[in-house]
Design a protein around this motif. Sequence first.
Motif, mmCIF file in Angstrom:
data_model
loop_
_atom_site.group_PDB
_atom_site.id
_atom_site.type_symbol
_atom_site.label_atom_id
_atom_site.label_comp_id
_atom_site.label_asym_id
_atom_site.label_seq_id
_atom_site.Cartn_x
_atom_site.Cartn_y
_atom_site.Cartn_z
ATOM 1 N N ASP A 201 1.068 -1.231 -0.056
ATOM 2 C CA ASP A 201 -0.406 0.424 -0.494
ATOM 3 C C ASP A 201 0.711 1.499 0.243
ATOM 4 O O ASP A 201 1.879 1.766 0.922
ATOM 5 C CB ASP A 201 -1.381 0.426 1.120
ATOM 6 N N ASN A 202 1.008 1.474 -1.295
ATOM 7 C CA ASN A 202 1.108 3.534 -1.610
ATOM 8 C C ASN A 202 0.332 4.670 -1.144
ATOM 9 O O ASN A 202 1.564 6.110 -1.680
ATOM 10 C CB ASN A 202 2.614 3.187 -2.363
ATOM 11 N N GLY A 203 -0.776 4.164 -0.151
ATOM 12 C CA GLY A 203 -1.397 4.846 -0.100
ATOM 13 C C GLY A 203 -2.583 5.228 -1.236
ATOM 14 O O GLY A 203 -3.395 5.294 -1.107
ATOM 15 N N LYS A 224 -9.186 0.754 5.127
ATOM 16 C CA LYS A 224 -8.726 1.430 5.324
ATOM 17 C C LYS A 224 -10.170 2.362 5.067
ATOM 18 O O LYS A 224 -9.810 3.516 5.433
ATOM 19 C CB LYS A 224 -7.488 1.871 3.666
ATOM 20 N N GLU A 246 -3.599 -6.490 7.764
ATOM 21 C CA GLU A 246 -2.630 -5.532 7.608
ATOM 22 C C GLU A 246 -1.361 -6.177 7.432
ATOM 23 O O GLU A 246 -0.319 -6.371 7.754
ATOM 24 C CB GLU A 246 -2.425 -4.977 9.200
ATOM 25 N N ILE A 250 2.551 -1.681 4.280
ATOM 26 C CA ILE A 250 2.335 -0.127 4.616
ATOM 27 C C ILE A 250 3.697 0.948 3.721
ATOM 28 O O ILE A 250 4.178 1.119 5.026
ATOM 29 C CB ILE A 250 1.301 -0.032 5.404
ATOM 30 N N VAL A 251 3.704 1.296 2.791
ATOM 31 C CA VAL A 251 4.568 2.366 2.504
ATOM 32 C C VAL A 251 3.970 3.768 3.583
ATOM 33 O O VAL A 251 3.016 4.071 2.822
ATOM 34 C CB VAL A 251 5.110 2.581 1.154
ATOM 35 N N SER A 252 4.946 4.529 4.048
ATOM 36 C CA SER A 252 4.078 5.806 4.609
ATOM 37 C C SER A 252 5.609 6.826 4.423
ATOM 38 O O SER A 252 6.739 6.823 4.630
ATOM 39 C CB SER A 252 4.309 5.786 5.899
ATOM 40 N N HIS A 253 5.669 7.578 3.402
ATOM 41 C CA HIS A 253 6.356 8.290 3.162
ATOM 42 C C HIS A 253 7.815 7.765 2.395
ATOM 43 O O HIS A 253 7.560 6.596 1.719
ATOM 44 C CB HIS A 253 6.632 9.421 4.393
ATOM 45 N N THR A 255 9.349 5.685 4.647
ATOM 46 C CA THR A 255 9.237 4.028 5.568
ATOM 47 C C THR A 255 8.318 2.940 5.045
ATOM 48 O O THR A 255 7.504 3.610 4.468
ATOM 49 C CB THR A 255 9.391 5.262 6.699
ATOM 50 N N ALA A 256 8.915 1.644 5.017
ATOM 51 C CA ALA A 256 8.124 0.955 4.782
ATOM 52 C C ALA A 256 8.331 0.368 6.079
ATOM 53 O O ALA A 256 9.481 -0.662 6.490
ATOM 54 C CB ALA A 256 9.065 0.722 3.187
ATOM 55 N N THR A 257 7.004 -0.145 5.763
ATOM 56 C CA THR A 257 6.916 -1.190 7.404
ATOM 57 C C THR A 257 6.228 -2.726 6.697
ATOM 58 O O THR A 257 5.022 -2.247 6.286
ATOM 59 C CB THR A 257 6.075 -0.641 8.349
#
Length: 259
Positions: A201-203, A224, A246, A250-253, A255-257
């Motif tokens: 998920d890149n947003g 979401k 989940e 999930i990519v946040s800016h 940072t990828a987690t």
Amino acid sequence: MKQLLFLLLLLPCVAWSQKQSSLYVCPPCGPCDTLVFHQPGICPHCGMELILKNAINDPKMTICFYLYEGVEILDFAGPMEVFSYAGFKVFTVARTKAPLLSQGILKVLPDYSIADAPPADVFAVFGGDDNIAADDPEVIAWIQSRDKATNSYFSVCTGAFILGKAGLLDNLTVTTFHRSIANLQKAVPKAKVLEHVRYVDNGRIITTAGISAGIDGALHLVAKLKGADVALKVAQHMEYDKYVPEQGMIVSHATATTK
């Protein structure tokens, strides 16, 4: 006297309003949308918790499913089941309105062609003989022309190649069918293509791994947009016991987690 007459005329309206405010329905899921209940509880048909009727005032979110000759059945049928029960409005589009054949088995009659398809909140593409769409300049140009009106994108399996050809995956972390990881990396060198992940998920853009992973990605998108409880109820309704909230990246800016 005029005030009394006014009150007498107003009372039926107040009573009607109170009656309407105490009506309950299940969240939009398709089969039960027309049923009305007079007490809170659980819908006996779909098992979802009833909500006040007047709480539903938002138009249904629309999802455009782009299909083509040779598209993988479960790639689109799985997410279609998820989004339908979650209350989204799903419609199908193909290059033309002519019937197409999925995996040489299922005949599909598209709702629209690329000439008359309405805009949608979410644009979804799927795997199969994806080169039919990815190598069609007119289809790619059509996808690009809708970009400003599209809130987000969703791909299953090798449907990622179609988004990649439209230039939508550049500089993103993505995934696809496990046998196509290297090929997608070659096709979209500016992207980082991961294996061994159910979805990324890149947003704005969600890509999933192959076939059944599309169900996980679709449930993630439902969670979401509508909440984790809605996604869980949809999974339970479908008896999809593989669902783990989940279970993807999930990519946040920058940072990828992985969860």
